[in-house]
Design an enzyme around this catalytic site. Structure first.
Site, mmCIF file in Angstrom:
data_model
loop_
_atom_site.group_PDB
_atom_site.id
_atom_site.type_symbol
_atom_site.label_atom_id
_atom_site.label_comp_id
_atom_site.label_asym_id
_atom_site.label_seq_id
_atom_site.Cartn_x
_atom_site.Cartn_y
_atom_site.Cartn_z
ATOM 1 N N GLY A 1 0.782 -1.025 0.004
ATOM 2 C CA GLY A 1 0.087 -0.042 -0.044
ATOM 3 C C GLY A 1 0.905 1.399 -0.114
ATOM 4 O O GLY A 1 2.048 1.193 -0.030
ATOM 5 N N GLY B 1 1.397 5.259 1.700
ATOM 6 C CA GLY B 1 1.159 5.766 2.788
ATOM 7 C C GLY B 1 1.352 7.292 2.460
ATOM 8 O O GLY B 1 1.582 7.758 1.411
ATOM 9 N N GLY B 2 1.112 8.298 3.327
ATOM 10 C CA GLY B 2 1.408 9.630 3.201
ATOM 11 C C GLY B 2 2.975 10.082 2.804
ATOM 12 O O GLY B 2 3.053 11.196 2.082
ATOM 13 N N MET B 3 3.879 9.398 3.256
ATOM 14 C CA MET B 3 5.252 9.817 2.668
ATOM 15 C C MET B 3 5.777 8.712 2.037
ATOM 16 O O MET B 3 7.191 8.786 1.603
ATOM 17 C CB MET B 3 5.995 10.004 4.146
ATOM 18 C CG MET B 3 5.750 11.134 5.061
ATOM 19 S SD MET B 3 6.644 11.504 6.257
ATOM 20 C CE MET B 3 6.578 10.256 7.312
ATOM 21 N N GLY B 4 4.976 7.858 1.509
ATOM 22 C CA GLY B 4 5.826 6.883 0.751
ATOM 23 C C GLY B 4 4.911 5.442 0.507
ATOM 24 O O GLY B 4 3.761 5.577 0.416
ATOM 25 N N VAL C 1 4.616 0.940 1.289
ATOM 26 C CA VAL C 1 4.914 -0.143 2.330
ATOM 27 C C VAL C 1 4.862 -1.419 1.365
ATOM 28 O O VAL C 1 4.029 -1.626 0.668
ATOM 29 C CB VAL C 1 3.761 -0.224 3.384
ATOM 30 C CG1 VAL C 1 4.223 -1.495 4.316
ATOM 31 C CG2 VAL C 1 3.674 0.941 4.229
ATOM 32 N N LYS D 1 8.628 0.127 5.235
ATOM 33 C CA LYS D 1 8.102 1.066 5.078
ATOM 34 C C LYS D 1 8.977 2.182 4.423
ATOM 35 O O LYS D 1 10.065 2.652 5.073
ATOM 36 C CB LYS D 1 7.337 1.943 6.342
ATOM 37 C CG LYS D 1 6.707 3.094 5.968
ATOM 38 C CD LYS D 1 6.032 3.508 7.523
ATOM 39 C CE LYS D 1 5.092 4.668 7.068
ATOM 40 N NZ LYS D 1 4.234 5.206 8.346
ATOM 41 N N ASP E 1 -2.813 10.034 16.160
ATOM 42 C CA ASP E 1 -3.198 9.704 14.725
ATOM 43 C C ASP E 1 -3.967 8.310 14.908
ATOM 44 O O ASP E 1 -3.818 7.493 13.868
ATOM 45 C CB ASP E 1 -2.269 9.778 13.742
ATOM 46 C CG ASP E 1 -2.866 9.704 12.222
ATOM 47 O OD1 ASP E 1 -4.069 10.226 12.018
ATOM 48 O OD2 ASP E 1 -2.397 9.301 11.107
#
Length: 869
Positions: free
Chosen positions: A92, A94-97, A99, A114, A207
């Protein structure tokens, strides 16, 4: 796109996105004037952000721009080998890259990697966030937190190596409607347990949301993504609930996902651990109701709902879990659970959980019947086996041999610890361990536990438990012994009944790491064998005080030095209580212990700290202790003393001290201070009665007996007071505090020569104790001798704190009423505790003919002078 250009686009994008929609176009045109490419790039990003409200709401505000910026044609890493890791598949983004699933070829296991997006490799802030996430998660060791194995930087890639969790996100499980209502509590317990672990290490997640929680096929929760976590440290000398916290990110956004943010996050306030509890409440609501709590059509409406909407509908509004969720969702954080630990206790008190832990499928009536039948069969089997295996000395025979009193209660005495001289920590545990066991056992219904003071005289003696049962008129005696066996310190526990026969015994190795669990077993066994009472998890945890063995050790040391307090030991007690609080910020007893210490810091007998500073600290700690445990007599006593000695709120002081006595009638300190309040308020007989109760509860505690002797000498013929002091001084020949009180009484009873000699000896040892000596010299006509002491004390006060009252007494003795009242006024402004004795202290006798004296009595709202004193 070059790194410098990406950073420029990113900066402008965040600035524009922060503005209201109607202001963005004008601001963007102004910033991008002359740079059409920048204008086009940012405009397209804004359009992408606005295109899907629901997805926008799911994404952390701080990483939304990073996600959009990094969504280019980045090449897949599938099939690539990076050091020991073979990348298998992408899991998947994520916000910064991204996984990826990978294989650790060295250990032969699957891991999750990650990665930081290629576009962000040169973004120092993004790199710091990734490192912070790895560091935060690596601090934690909990079955419901996804563990981090390391962080690597290989061939230009930076990535976190963590456990690969097979399962689905909680968000996917909610959407698939695969969570049964009976599973909500178990899920809540696991997530709260993860937060308890994080908070215990000073980490706020910031979060918590369904996308950051994985659920395995067996129903185990794994909390992920500590990328926005913040490590905090309690400010021990200020408000305990305040934490050091950077408030807004360098990118201009508050960290977190808007749909699950707490009101204080949205208001950009300082955060504490209760912010995570609000987010968890929103998650639990979504699990239970199957819909997002604050879902709205726009961001503005969502924020408004979080800040103001208090009407939350539940399918089962009266259920315990609904009530717990509602408490998590309180807008005012002071009205939420105080900690994840407290939340977890409430969750554990709910019994209507699923029969088999977690099964993310709907069960048919047939299978429910099968499970029920199997469960009943298993319970019957266990009961029969226990009954068959029970020994003659177990509960059945004991219940027949131990008889309750007329009220139906059983009574118990816990003896002082007998110890081998070679046993470690025996000095701290001799009294501390039985006191804690008494405190914990006293909450058991149907069990009366004698206060420690009733057994203190057995300390160090070879005792026969059967004899003590008769002497104390109890049903049973718990004896404790520390000894060394094979180089290890051991604790032997023995519960004996009236005829001397053994009810239960145990022997196990003991150290600070195991002491709490050993106490747990002792409490459980005593309850089981005497009353058959099974304490609820909530009560058990509350009575324990702390689960941190190192914090408990520091508390025990603090209490040891508090009990043996003097000028040198009281600061040590404070240091140890402070260390206990640092290790467990929710340790109510440690706050109460430190409050008790601060209350005394401004007294000439114990400390050198100005009144305002000492009492401000004491008040903060007492209130924190009550907030953590409203039923703690010690904390109510501390607050009552502050009202008495500092705030001069007599009614409030009486309410707190009476509350403390109601909660624990055997708490001598509450009776001690209540006797002082009654004395200054003009109730001498009741004061003597309370002081006697305190003395009877703590007959071997010098300050308690001193208080009794002092009040006795004012209420009864002076000869009784002199006899009381004489006996006390012989028992404690090293105590200058006792000698000083004895000398004052001798001076008042016309034994001036003996009194003067005692004043001289005390002053020779400690120049801060010179007020009575100077007073006596001046009244005897030796003004020069009085002035000499005054000069020496004034010089000493330039280097250390001496209460203003001491100088007021000297000037009163010298007949200098102007200076005496000037120092009393200073004492009034400082709110020094000794001023409350203005109407009952004989040394103020020379001032009583002055109108200023009665003016001050009225300002203090003290009763008129009682000449009988």
């Amino acid at each position: 796109m070059r790194s410098s250009k990406i950073q420029e686009v990113e900066t402008v994008f965040h600035e524009v996105l922060e503005l209201p929609p109607e202001e963005r176009e004008g601001y963007l045109a102004q910033v991008c004037s002359g740079n059409a490419a920048l204008y086009a790039e940012v405009s397209s990003l804004i359009s992408a952000a606005d295109s899907g409200v629901s997805e926008f709401m799911d994404e952390p505000a701080v990483s939304l721009g990073l996600t959009i910026i990094s969504q280019n044609s980045e090449q897949s890493l599938v099939g690539k080998s990076l050091a020991a890791y073979l990348v298998i598949a992408r899991l998947g983004r994520g916000g910064m890259g991204e996984v990826y699933l990978a294989e650790d070829t060295r250990l032969g296991r699957k891991v999750a990697l990650k990665f930081l997006s290629q576009e962000l490799l040169h973004d120092n802030w993004a790199k710091r966030q990734l490192v912070k996430e790895a560091q935060a998660a690596a601090m934690l060791d909990h079955p419901n937190i996804c563990p981090v194995y390391g962080i690597e930087e290989v061939e230009g890639h930076i990535f976190i190596v963590m456990q690969y969790v097979e399962g689905q996100t909680l968000q996917d499980a909610i959407r698939a409607q695969s969570i049964g209502p009976e599973d909500v509590v178990n899920l809540a317990r696991q997530i709260a347990g993860a937060l308890e672990e994080a908070h215990a290490h000073g980490i706020i997640h910031r979060d918590i949301k369904p996308r950051n929680i994985m659920v395995t096929s067996t129903g185990q929760v794994k909390v992920l993504d500590f990328g926005l976590a913040k490590t905090v440290t309690p400010k021990l000398d200020k408000e305990a609930s305040e934490f050091s916290n950077s408030r807004i990110t360098s990118k201009g956004f508050l960290p977190g996902t808007i749909a699950y943010m707490s009101p204080e996050q949205l208001r950009d306030e300082r955060l504490d651990f209760r912010s995570d509890l609000f987010s968890l409440g929103a998650v639990l609501y979504e699990i239970m109701e199957g819909r997002r709590l604050f879902a709205r059509e726009s961001e503005a409406e969502m924020i408004s709902a979080i800040l103001t909407d208090t009407k939350h509908t539940y399918k089962k509004p009266n259920s315990k879990i609904a009530q717990i969720i509602q408490k998590c969702l309180e807008k005012n954080r002071d009205e939420r659970f105080r900690s994840a630990s407290e939340l977890l206790i409430s969750l554990k008190s709910i019994t209507e959980v699923s029969n088999n832990g977690f099964m993310f499928v709907r069960r048919s009536a047939f299978w429910n019947a099968v499970y029920l039948f199997a469960a009943v069969a298993l319970i019957l089997t266990v009961v029969l086996l226990i009954k068959w295996a029970r020994k003659p000395t177990d509960l059945t025979s004991v219940a027949a041999a131990v008889t309750p009193d007329n009220s139906g209660a059983y009574s118990l005495a816990v003896l002082p610890v007998k110890s081998d001289k070679t046993a470690k920590n025996s000095d701290y545990l001799k009294r501390g361990l039985p006191e804690d066991l008494i405190r914990r056992l006293s909450v058991t219904p149907g069990l009366k536990v004698r206060p420690y003071t009733s057994v203190a005289n057995y300390e160090g003696q070879a005792v026969d438990p059967a004899k003590i049962v008769k002497e104390l008129n109890v049903n049973a005696v718990l004896a404790l012994e520390l000894f060394v066996k094979d180089g290890r310190t051991m604790l032997r526990s023995n519960l004996t009944k009236a005829d001397g026969s053994e009810i239960w015994s145990d022997e196990e190795a003991m150290d600070w790491q195991s002491i709490l669990s050993i106490q747990d077993r002792i409490v459980q066994n005593v309850n089981h064998h005497l009353t058959q009472y099974q304490m609820s998890d909530e009560k058990f945890a509350a009575a324990r005080g702390t689960s941190n063995s190192e914090a408990y050790k520091q508390f025990m040391l603090g209490r040891y030095y508090w009990r043996n307090r003097d000028k040198e030991k009281l600061p040590l007690a404070i240091d140890y209580f402070t260390k206990a609080i640092a290790l467990d910020p929710l340790y109510a007893q440690a706050y109460a212990g430190r409050a008790d210490s601060y209350v005394l810091l401004n007294l000439i007998s114990f400390g050198k700290v100005p009144t305002e500073e000492a009492m401000a600290k004491a008040r903060a700690d007492a209130r924190e202790a009550i907030a953590l445990d409203p039923n703690m007599a010690e904390a109510h006593t501390s607050l009552g003393v502050i009202y008495l000695r500092y705030e001069w709120r007599w009614d409030a002081a009486e309410l707190e001290l009476q509350k403390a006595i109601q909660l624990n009638p055997d708490y001598a300190t509450a009776h001690y201070w209540y006797s002082n309040l009654l004395f200054i308020m003009g109730h001498p007989e009741q004061s003597l009665e309370e002081s006697q109760k305190a003395r009877d509860l703590e007959p071997f505690n010098a300050p308690t007996v001193l208080n009794y002797c002092r009040i006795l000498s004012r209420v009864r013929p002076v000869e009784q007071g002199l006899a009381c002091f004489e006996k006390l001084e012989k028992e404690h020949p090293e105590s200058d505090h006792i000698k000083y009180g004895y000398a004052l009484l001798k001076y008042r009873s016309n034994q001036q020569r003996d009194a003067m000699a005692m004043f001289e000896r005390i002053y020779a040892k400690d120049k801060t104790w010179g007020a009575a000596l100077a007073y006596a010299r001046a009244r005897a006509g030796n003004l020069e001798g009085a002035k000499k002491v005054l000069t020496e004390m004034l010089e000493l006060s330039r280097h250390q704190y001496i209460p203003p009252q001491e100088f007021a007494i000297i000037y009163a003795g010298m007949g200098d009423t102007d200076n005496a009242f000037a120092w009393l006024e200073k004492e009034y402004i400082e709110r020094f505790g000794g001023l409350i004795y203005l109407t009952v202290e004989p040394l103020f006798q020379p001032l009583r003919s002055d109108p200023r004296y009665y003016s001050m009595v009225n300002r203090l709202n003290l009763p008129a002078l009682n000449t009988a004193y």
